[in-house]
Write a protein that holds these residues in place. Structure first.
Motif, PDB file in Angstrom:
ATOM      1  N   GLY A 144       0.803  -1.214   0.000  1.00 45.36           N
ATOM      2  CA  GLY A 144       0.000   0.000   0.000  1.00 45.36           C
ATOM      3  C   GLY A 144       0.833   1.260   0.000  1.00 45.36           C
ATOM      4  O   GLY A 144       0.532   2.223  -0.724  1.00 45.36           O
ATOM      5  N   LEU A 145       1.902   1.280   0.782  1.00 47.89           N
ATOM      6  CA  LEU A 145       2.756   2.467   0.834  1.00 47.89           C
ATOM      7  C   LEU A 145       3.491   2.681  -0.484  1.00 47.89           C
ATOM      8  O   LEU A 145       3.622   3.819  -0.954  1.00 47.89           O
ATOM      9  N   VAL A 146       3.967   1.591  -1.080  1.00 47.76           N
ATOM     10  CA  VAL A 146       4.653   1.715  -2.371  1.00 47.76           C
ATOM     11  C   VAL A 146       3.675   2.173  -3.444  1.00 47.76           C
ATOM     12  O   VAL A 146       3.995   3.038  -4.279  1.00 47.76           O
ATOM     13  N   ALA A 147       2.463   1.601  -3.445  1.00 48.95           N
ATOM     14  CA  ALA A 147       1.451   2.024  -4.417  1.00 48.95           C
ATOM     15  C   ALA A 147       1.123   3.503  -4.235  1.00 48.95           C
ATOM     16  O   ALA A 147       1.004   4.261  -5.210  1.00 48.95           O
ATOM     17  N   ALA A 148       0.973   3.931  -2.992  1.00 52.35           N
ATOM     18  CA  ALA A 148       0.655   5.335  -2.722  1.00 52.35           C
ATOM     19  C   ALA A 148       1.753   6.254  -3.231  1.00 52.35           C
ATOM     20  O   ALA A 148       1.474   7.327  -3.796  1.00 52.35           O
ATOM     21  N   ARG A 149       2.998   5.848  -3.051  1.00 48.86           N
ATOM     22  CA  ARG A 149       4.111   6.678  -3.526  1.00 48.86           C
ATOM     23  C   ARG A 149       4.102   6.784  -5.046  1.00 48.86           C
ATOM     24  O   ARG A 149       4.320   7.869  -5.607  1.00 48.86           O
ATOM     25  N   GLU A 150       3.859   5.670  -5.732  1.00 46.00           N
ATOM     26  CA  GLU A 150       3.799   5.711  -7.193  1.00 46.00           C
ATOM     27  C   GLU A 150       2.679   6.639  -7.663  1.00 46.00           C
ATOM     28  O   GLU A 150       2.851   7.404  -8.626  1.00 46.00           O
ATOM     29  N   THR A 200       5.213 -14.252  -1.763  1.00 46.03           N
ATOM     30  CA  THR A 200       5.802 -13.831  -0.504  1.00 46.03           C
ATOM     31  C   THR A 200       7.157 -13.162  -0.723  1.00 46.03           C
ATOM     32  O   THR A 200       7.836 -13.415  -1.703  1.00 46.03           O
ATOM     33  N   GLY A 201       7.497 -12.304   0.215  1.00 46.62           N
ATOM     34  CA  GLY A 201       8.794 -11.646   0.170  1.00 46.62           C
ATOM     35  C   GLY A 201       8.692 -10.208  -0.304  1.00 46.62           C
ATOM     36  O   GLY A 201       7.886  -9.879  -1.189  1.00 46.62           O
ATOM     37  N   LEU A 202       9.514  -9.346   0.292  1.00 49.59           N
ATOM     38  CA  LEU A 202       9.491  -7.925  -0.057  1.00 49.59           C
ATOM     39  C   LEU A 202       9.839  -7.688  -1.515  1.00 49.59           C
ATOM     40  O   LEU A 202       9.248  -6.813  -2.163  1.00 49.59           O
ATOM     41  N   ALA A 203      10.793  -8.451  -2.050  1.00 50.56           N
ATOM     42  CA  ALA A 203      11.204  -8.238  -3.437  1.00 50.56           C
ATOM     43  C   ALA A 203      10.038  -8.469  -4.386  1.00 50.56           C
ATOM     44  O   ALA A 203       9.810  -7.689  -5.321  1.00 50.56           O
ATOM     45  N   ALA A 204       9.275  -9.536  -4.162  1.00 55.47           N
ATOM     46  CA  ALA A 204       8.139  -9.836  -5.029  1.00 55.47           C
ATOM     47  C   ALA A 204       7.058  -8.766  -4.915  1.00 55.47           C
ATOM     48  O   ALA A 204       6.492  -8.313  -5.926  1.00 55.47           O
ATOM     49  N   VAL A 205       6.771  -8.342  -3.699  1.00 53.80           N
ATOM     50  CA  VAL A 205       5.706  -7.355  -3.480  1.00 53.80           C
ATOM     51  C   VAL A 205       6.082  -6.005  -4.070  1.00 53.80           C
ATOM     52  O   VAL A 205       5.274  -5.354  -4.753  1.00 53.80           O
ATOM     53  N   VAL A 206       7.303  -5.558  -3.827  1.00 51.39           N
ATOM     54  CA  VAL A 206       7.734  -4.250  -4.331  1.00 51.39           C
ATOM     55  C   VAL A 206       7.759  -4.237  -5.856  1.00 51.39           C
ATOM     56  O   VAL A 206       7.269  -3.296  -6.496  1.00 51.39           O
ATOM     57  N   ALA A 207       8.326  -5.279  -6.452  1.00 49.34           N
ATOM     58  CA  ALA A 207       8.409  -5.325  -7.913  1.00 49.34           C
ATOM     59  C   ALA A 207       7.028  -5.330  -8.545  1.00 49.34           C
ATOM     60  O   ALA A 207       6.756  -4.594  -9.504  1.00 49.34           O
ATOM     61  N   ASP A 208       6.136  -6.152  -8.021  1.00 45.49           N
ATOM     62  CA  ASP A 208       4.787  -6.256  -8.573  1.00 45.49           C
ATOM     63  C   ASP A 208       4.033  -4.936  -8.436  1.00 45.49           C
ATOM     64  O   ASP A 208       3.423  -4.449  -9.391  1.00 45.49           O
ATOM     65  N   THR A 209       4.095  -4.352  -7.255  1.00 45.19           N
ATOM     66  CA  THR A 209       3.342  -3.123  -7.015  1.00 45.19           C
ATOM     67  C   THR A 209       3.852  -1.970  -7.862  1.00 45.19           C
ATOM     68  O   THR A 209       3.067  -1.256  -8.504  1.00 45.19           O
ATOM     69  N   ARG A 210       5.152  -1.768  -7.895  1.00 43.41           N
ATOM     70  CA  ARG A 210       5.690  -0.657  -8.681  1.00 43.41           C
ATOM     71  C   ARG A 210       5.417  -0.850 -10.169  1.00 43.41           C
ATOM     72  O   ARG A 210       5.058   0.106 -10.872  1.00 43.41           O
ATOM     73  N   GLY A 211       5.564  -2.074 -10.635  1.00 42.93           N
ATOM     74  CA  GLY A 211       5.348  -2.327 -12.042  1.00 42.93           C
ATOM     75  C   GLY A 211       3.923  -2.067 -12.475  1.00 42.93           C
ATOM     76  O   GLY A 211       3.670  -1.463 -13.522  1.00 42.93           O
ATOM     77  N   ARG A 212       2.972  -2.468 -11.671  1.00 42.35           N
ATOM     78  CA  ARG A 212       1.564  -2.337 -12.043  1.00 42.35           C
ATOM     79  C   ARG A 212       1.043  -0.924 -11.823  1.00 42.35           C
ATOM     80  O   ARG A 212       0.426  -0.339 -12.702  1.00 42.35           O
ATOM     81  N   VAL A 213       1.274  -0.383 -10.657  1.00 43.11           N
ATOM     82  CA  VAL A 213       0.656   0.911 -10.344  1.00 43.11           C
ATOM     83  C   VAL A 213       1.296   2.035 -11.133  1.00 43.11           C
ATOM     84  O   VAL A 213       0.606   2.899 -11.662  1.00 43.11           O
ATOM     85  N   SER A 214       2.619   2.015 -11.265  1.00 43.70           N
ATOM     86  CA  SER A 214       3.266   3.105 -12.004  1.00 43.70           C
ATOM     87  C   SER A 214       2.912   3.081 -13.465  1.00 43.70           C
ATOM     88  O   SER A 214       2.658   4.106 -14.080  1.00 43.70           O
ATOM     89  N   VAL A 215       2.834   1.884 -14.062  1.00 42.84           N
ATOM     90  CA  VAL A 215       2.542   1.770 -15.482  1.00 42.84           C
ATOM     91  C   VAL A 215       1.092   2.111 -15.773  1.00 42.84           C
ATOM     92  O   VAL A 215       0.755   2.825 -16.728  1.00 42.84           O
ATOM     93  N   ASN A 216       0.187   1.635 -14.928  1.00 41.34           N
ATOM     94  CA  ASN A 216      -1.227   1.755 -15.240  1.00 41.34           C
ATOM     95  C   ASN A 216      -1.867   3.032 -14.729  1.00 41.34           C
ATOM     96  O   ASN A 216      -3.045   3.273 -14.997  1.00 41.34           O
ATOM     97  N   SER A 217      -1.138   3.841 -13.961  1.00 41.85           N
ATOM     98  CA  SER A 217      -1.770   5.037 -13.414  1.00 41.85           C
ATOM     99  C   SER A 217      -1.373   6.311 -14.129  1.00 41.85           C
ATOM    100  O   SER A 217      -1.861   7.368 -13.816  1.00 41.85           O
ATOM    101  N   ARG A 218      -0.444   6.187 -15.091  1.00 40.37           N
ATOM    102  CA  ARG A 218       0.031   7.417 -15.733  1.00 40.37           C
ATOM    103  C   ARG A 218      -0.657   7.627 -17.068  1.00 40.37           C
ATOM    104  O   ARG A 218      -1.124   6.713 -17.699  1.00 40.37           O
TER     105      ARG A 218
END
Length: 471
Positions: A17-23, A453-471
């Motif tokens: 949620g925090l990473v998505a909010a930042r993106e 599971t894991g921070l790497a998986a969550v961060v990569a998935d969230t940044r990839g989806r939210v940043s690409v699809n919200s701009r």
């Protein structure tokens, strides 16, 4: 003229949620984050023992991808990334004579799969005969059936490397990390890209070696000076600097879709309306809040839940541990006699900053309890779990510890375990997300239940989806 920013609501203030909010904030949205708990970061947060602030949840991140390191660089704190101290880790499993023994963890491969089945550090764990049998993987053509359709991680390893390799080497690693036997876990979820690499390399061992080689140089994990607890603190500070509103103890009671297509979110104290909604909760909560949207998409959240987890952290006055007898810690094979923990991290032997903060002779060890098939549940009362932790730590570290040696102790519990990734889970989650998001403009779903599971998986998935699809 005052510029009016488009708004976005993020439900859930864990790392996703925090990473998505930042993106979203970077993309020009005015963002509000609604978190039901009394802290941000989800399972990444802190507790105190004897005046030291320590990680209560995740204490490292995988470096197989650069996702977390890239985020930390963007946050301006890449200099705070620290590798673990070079003590290595151990496996506590049954030896050839049927007795429990600690073995140094093999250095090559991934998730317990060795890059070389006949390497010396593999043979000492599984024996020469099992190593020779496993080495057939290097010359035996890969059955196409292993490369297509759902398959468990256990069945994949068993088919190529044999039962002994699976139970003596792979299972301790997988069960220690993911709290379940490889036979019930989806191969593609446990190790994304492994089967593609196996098709390319013609061997499971060579596939594991190639993935390990492709990872960034250095340790398989890294941390942050001061603990991973710093990550949500820094994200929250960054978001506030960007004008985001972050609300704690604000559980969402309902989510509805207005006639104009906007999303209406209700908490006990506030109402919100937005065209952009990111749901960063667990899967069960997301399905409950979006029941109509899930039903319309015929999307079903898996009902299997992960085992409850209890983490017992001990701060001990034990100069005998200054030599770090088991390196940075151990993973324990299920069913190994005499020990009920699934893993032990010698945290002050793993992180230099923590060793310096604790001081000579004082050590921090953390034991993890809770597997799907545990005979001893993780929901023992705190006092009993701490007693069990002292006993298990003595056995695993090979140093006799007593209650009198304990300076401080704490128990942290995670009762809402992630749905474990049964065969076909990864593909099913991809289909579920596509169906729900595809029928609902402005809606996105993120979180570990989808990304893995894991921070790497969550961060990569969230940044990839939210940043690409919200701009």
């Amino acid at each position: 003229m005052t510029q009016v920013l488009p708004t976005a609501i993020v439900i859930g203030g864990g790392i996703a949620g925090l990473v998505a909010a930042r993106e979203l904030a970077i993309s020009g949205f005015g963002v509000t984050v609604l978190e039901a708990a009394d802290h941000f970061g989800g399972s990444v947060y802190s507790h105190e023992l004897a005046g030291l602030t320590l990680d209560a949840g995740a204490e490292s991140f995988a470096t197989r991808s650069t996702a977390v390191a890239d985020l930390l660089k963007d946050l301006g704190i890449e200099q705070s990334i620290v590798p673990p101290l070079p003590g290595g880790s151990y496996l506590y499993t049954t030896n050839a004579h049927g007795e429990p023994e600690a073995f140094p963890s093999p250095q090559s491969g991934i998730m317990g799969i060795p890059g070389d089945p006949q390497a010396e550090d593999v043979v000492v764990v599984i024996g020469e005969q099992a190593a020779r049998e496993a080495a057939r993987d290097l010359d035996t053509p890969v059955d196409p059936a292993l490369l297509e359709g759902p398959i468990s991680f256990g069945d994949l390893v068993r088919a190529r490397l044999g039962e002994t390799m699976l139970e003596r080497l792979v299972t301790p690693v997988v069960a220690g990390v993911l709290s379940a036997h490889p036979d019930v876990l989806d191969a593609d979820a446990v190790s994304p890209g492994l089967r593609k690499a196996m098709a390319r390399e013609g061997s499971l061992s060579r596939a594991a070696a190639s993935l390990r080689k492709a990872a960034p140089a250095g340790s398989a994990v890294a941390g942050i000076h001061g603990g991973m607890r710093m990550l949500p603190e820094i994200l929250v500070s960054d978001l506030r600097d960007r004008g985001a509103e972050l609300l704690l103890s604000a559980p969402v009671q309902s989510v509805t879709r207005g006639d104009d297509g906007s999303w209406r979110i209700e908490t006990a104290e506030d109402s919100f309306a937005t065209e952009k909604l990111v749901v960063a909760t667990d899967g069960t909560t997301a399905a409950g809040l979006l029941s109509a949207e899930f039903a319309a998409a015929e999307a079903v959240v898996p009902q299997e839940t992960g085992a409850p987890i209890a983490l017992v952290t001990l701060m001990v006055d034990a100069p005998e541990l200054d030599s770090h007898p088991r390196g940075t810690g151990l993973l324990v094979a299920p069913g190994t006699k005499g020990v009920t923990a699934k893993a032990l991290t010698h945290a002050s032997a793993k992180w230099k900053w923590l060793a310096e903060a604790a001081g000579p002779g004082t050590h921090v060890v953390r034991l993890s309890y809770g597997r799907l098939d545990d005979a001893v549940p993780a929901n023992f009362e705190d006092e009993r779990l701490i007693e069990t932790g002292i006993k298990d730590a003595s056995i695993l570290l090979g140093v006799e510890l007593a209650s009198a040696d304990v300076v401080d102790a704490d128990v942290v519990r995670f009762t809402g375990g992630l749905p474990f990734a049964t065969p076909g889970h990864r593909a099913a989650m991809q289909d579920l997300r596509a169906a729900v998001e595809g029928n609902n403009e402005g809606l996105q779903l993120v979180g570990a239940w989808l990304a893995g599971t894991g921070l790497a998986a969550v961060v990569a998935d969230t940044r990839g989806r939210v940043s690409v699809n919200s701009r």
